[in-house]
Design a protein around this motif. Structure first.
Motif, PDB file in Angstrom:
ATOM      1  N   UNK A  16       0.812  -1.218   0.000  1.00  0.00           N
ATOM      2  CA  UNK A  16       0.000   0.000   0.000  1.00  0.00           C
ATOM      3  C   UNK A  16       0.847   1.271   0.000  1.00  0.00           C
ATOM      4  N   UNK A  17       2.095   1.177   0.468  1.00  0.00           N
ATOM      5  CA  UNK A  17       2.978   2.349   0.554  1.00  0.00           C
ATOM      6  C   UNK A  17       3.869   2.538  -0.674  1.00  0.00           C
ATOM      7  N   UNK A  18       3.997   1.518  -1.494  1.00  0.00           N
ATOM      8  CA  UNK A  18       4.974   1.535  -2.588  1.00  0.00           C
ATOM      9  C   UNK A  18       4.396   2.146  -3.856  1.00  0.00           C
ATOM     10  N   UNK A  19       5.271   2.828  -4.598  1.00  0.00           N
ATOM     11  CA  UNK A  19       4.848   3.534  -5.809  1.00  0.00           C
ATOM     12  C   UNK A  19       5.264   2.774  -7.072  1.00  0.00           C
ATOM     13  N   UNK A  20       4.556   3.043  -8.146  1.00  0.00           N
ATOM     14  CA  UNK A  20       4.865   2.472  -9.451  1.00  0.00           C
ATOM     15  C   UNK A  20       5.927   3.333 -10.124  1.00  0.00           C
ATOM     16  N   UNK A  21       6.829   2.704 -10.857  1.00  0.00           N
ATOM     17  CA  UNK A  21       7.863   3.444 -11.591  1.00  0.00           C
ATOM     18  C   UNK A  21       7.195   4.270 -12.700  1.00  0.00           C
ATOM     19  N   UNK A  22       7.543   5.554 -12.776  1.00  0.00           N
ATOM     20  CA  UNK A  22       6.941   6.444 -13.762  1.00  0.00           C
ATOM     21  C   UNK A  22       7.768   6.542 -15.044  1.00  0.00           C
ATOM     22  N   UNK A  23       9.049   6.706 -14.920  1.00  0.00           N
ATOM     23  CA  UNK A  23       9.948   6.812 -16.073  1.00  0.00           C
ATOM     24  C   UNK A  23      10.982   5.699 -15.986  1.00  0.00           C
TER      25      UNK A  23
END
Length: 123
Positions: free
Chosen positions: A9-16
């Motif tokens: 729930x705390x982790x983000x998806x790679x954008x670039x």
């Protein structure tokens, strides 16, 4: 909610992403460890690693930012292979190496540290 779900729930998806050719082979034992995930248990733990449905992600624990993504294909014997490693290419998030070899070395270093720690804990 278990520990894994709390972290996810705390982790983000790679954008670039910067794609890097990679020839990393994982043993069946390493694949099993990666599927279990490596979840921080103290403030000194710097990385979160998890293999889910053929996608290995490596996040910085402190920021929750995804630094590495690797598509892993698994053979009938349970070994895995990564041919392309995606590296975070967002300068606000991560200062990547100037060359592919340097970034593969960093990725290998994170995996070696974490897989070694996980193997020690299982022993």
């Amino acid at each position: 909610m278990d520990e894994r779900d709390e972290w996810l729930n705390r982790l983000r998806v790679m954008r670039l992403a910067w794609p890097v050719r990679c020839q990393r082979v994982f043993t069946p034992e390493e694949m099993a460890l990666l599927r279990q995930g490596l979840w921080p248990t103290s403030l000194e733990d710097r990385w979160v690693v998890w293999l889910d449905q053929g996608l290995l992600r490596v996040w910085r624990a402190w920021t929750g930012e995804c630094i590495y993504e690797a598509e892993i294909t698994e053979d009938d014997a349970g070994a895995g292979q990564c041919r392309v490693l995606r590296v975070c290419d967002d300068a606000d998030v991560y200062t990547r190496s100037s060359g592919e070899a340097g970034e593969i070395d960093r990725f290998e270093g994170v995996l070696a540290m974490l897989l070694g720690r996980r193997k020690e804990a299982a022993a």
